[in-house]
Scaffold this motif. Structure first.
Motif, PDB file in Angstrom:
ATOM      1  N   GLU A 113     -12.706  50.745 -41.333  1.00  0.00           N
ATOM      2  CA  GLU A 113     -12.857  49.476 -40.621  1.00  0.00           C
ATOM      3  C   GLU A 113     -13.656  49.611 -39.336  1.00  0.00           C
ATOM      4  O   GLU A 113     -14.052  48.605 -38.743  1.00  0.00           O
ATOM      5  N   THR A 122     -15.328  46.843 -36.408  1.00  0.00           N
ATOM      6  CA  THR A 122     -14.421  46.533 -35.308  1.00  0.00           C
ATOM      7  C   THR A 122     -14.622  47.525 -34.168  1.00  0.00           C
ATOM      8  O   THR A 122     -15.524  48.362 -34.187  1.00  0.00           O
ATOM      9  N   VAL A 128      -9.269  48.949 -31.750  1.00  0.00           N
ATOM     10  CA  VAL A 128      -8.589  48.611 -32.997  1.00  0.00           C
ATOM     11  C   VAL A 128      -8.450  49.855 -33.878  1.00  0.00           C
ATOM     12  O   VAL A 128      -7.431  50.051 -34.544  1.00  0.00           O
ATOM     13  N   ASN A 130     -12.590  38.362 -32.734  1.00  0.00           N
ATOM     14  CA  ASN A 130     -11.974  39.026 -33.887  1.00  0.00           C
ATOM     15  C   ASN A 130     -11.045  40.179 -33.489  1.00  0.00           C
ATOM     16  O   ASN A 130     -10.823  41.103 -34.281  1.00  0.00           O
ATOM     17  N   LEU A 131     -10.492  40.108 -32.285  1.00  0.00           N
ATOM     18  CA  LEU A 131      -9.574  41.142 -31.805  1.00  0.00           C
ATOM     19  C   LEU A 131      -8.199  40.528 -31.560  1.00  0.00           C
ATOM     20  O   LEU A 131      -8.086  39.344 -31.216  1.00  0.00           O
ATOM     21  N   HIS A 173      -6.956  42.828 -40.018  1.00  0.00           N
ATOM     22  CA  HIS A 173      -6.377  44.138 -39.764  1.00  0.00           C
ATOM     23  C   HIS A 173      -4.863  44.108 -39.638  1.00  0.00           C
ATOM     24  O   HIS A 173      -4.273  45.020 -39.059  1.00  0.00           O
TER      25      HIS A 173
END
Length: 380
Positions: free
Chosen positions: A58, A62, A66, A308-309, A328
């Motif tokens: 991933e 990311t 993460v 996207n966190l 995630h």
């Protein structure tokens, strides 16, 4: 100092809500859980997931923070699963990445991204480049089908639906009061007041958009296929510039196959086009999927913030909001669990700084501007 015995209202019984409820009840706190759905988690993104624990894989899409959450979670999942009464399938046999010859440029790009992450995080196990012979040894079912691949050691997966069911059973064993089909919002609760919980933990995902307008839905489509003619030892990813897919083998020749990521919170059934692409790509990995049986075509939306966190914030005293797990969820949920427990127990979190996790303090007239890495709840 450990948190004194307290009462908690947890909003949302998806993955994050169930993990928090089980752990807090195990520590001796009184816990009530409110959810709009049932124990089957039919409204939760966690029900429609492959539950792959793949931080290096991933890292291509990311941040290092993460990825560090994912590494932390890989060590925590065996501990969390061991404390459950019901068994949950868990595997840590690495991830295999393959591609067809015409997609070699995409593979080079992907490999460079992973190697860049490894330079930043040298604690990650080094990826291994596989030629055709080494690939056939690692995954005999793919012998002679691919000329090369990547092996990412140490990565894993679990069975998401077994886990959700086992957590629901554990809630019963721990005498957690679960209010199914009972949606609740923080506005309906006054933590700290007489007859009210001491804390409200909001884990509702997209259900929290009224309180967190920046949340958006990211649609995913997943096929669950029973294919007795296919045997894969570990999660396998097929690189492709237009429709990369993952295949996660569960027990008894059950496979979770997914790829699509659509900027939409629309929950209509999967389209014929996306289903054809998904299953065609799976067939390109192993022809045995042609004789498999499609058990389910599932659609759900993942909760995502603009970057996207994930983030944790405290909009007011006694309320914590945990959200934005995006794609995630299973990979980082134990890390968010441990950060939340640190915050509740000490008012601060060293783990959050290690993870570069967005934490926003409670508002107030003397409150300095929020900073991404700092949060002190000792005065909350």
């Amino acid at each position: 100092m450990p948190l004194r015995p307290s009462s908690f209202a947890i909003l949302g019984a998806g993955l994050m809500g169930r993990l928090l409820a089980v752990e807090l009840a195990r520590q001796g706190h009184r816990v009530d859980v409110f959810d709009a759905g049932s124990a089957a988690a039919e409204h939760s993104a966690a029900r429609v997931a492959a539950a792959m624990l793949a931080p290096l894989a991933e890292s291509a899409i990311t941040t290092p923070g993460v990825v560090r959450m994912g590494r932390h979670a890989l060590g925590r999942w065996p501990q969390l699963l061991a404390a459950l009464a019901d068994p949950v399938f868990f595997q840590q046999a690495g991830t295999l990445v393959v591609w067809h010859r015409q997609d070699a440029a995409e593979a080079r790009r992907f490999t460079r991204q992973l190697e860049a992450c490894q330079r930043l995080l040298p604690e990650l196990p080094a990826l291994r480049r596989l030629d055709g012979q080494a690939l056939a040894q690692a995954e005999p079912a793919l012998a002679d089908r691919f000329a090369q691949g990547l092996y990412l050691p140490g990565e894993g997966q679990l069975d998401n639906r077994q886990l959700l069911a086992a957590l629901a059973t554990q809630l019963e064993r721990l005498a957690v009061r679960v209010h199914w089909h009972t949606p609740q919002s923080p506005a309906g609760l006054a933590p700290g007041a007489a007859g009210q919980p001491d804390w409200v933990l909001d884990c509702r995902g997209l259900g929290a958009r009224a309180e967190w307008p920046a949340l958006r839905g990211v649609r995913g489509e997943v096929a669950r296929v029973h294919a007795p003619d296919v045997t894969l030892q570990r999660p396998t990813r097929l690189l492709h510039p237009r429709y990369p897919i993952y295949i996660a083998p569960k027990e008894e020749h059950l496979f979770v196959i997914g790829a699509t990521e659509i900027e939409s919170d629309e929950l209509s059934p999967a389209s014929v086009r996306s289903t054809l692409e998904l299953l065609s790509a799976a067939y390109a990995v192993h022809p045995g999927f042609a004789e498999g049986r499609i058990l389910e075509l599932a659609v759900q939306c993942r909760p995502a913030l603009p970057d996207n966190l994930p983030a944790i914030r405290q909009p007011r005293k006694g309320v914590l909001e945990i959200n934005g797990l995006y794609r995630h969820g299973f990979m980082i949920a134990p890390a968010l669990l441990d950060v939340t427990l640190e915050l509740l127990n000490t008012g601060q979190s060293a783990l959050a700084q290690d993870f570069d996790l967005a934490l926003a303090p409670a508002p107030g007239p003397a409150q300095p501007p929020a900073r991404r890495r700092d949060m002190d709840m000792t005065q909350a």
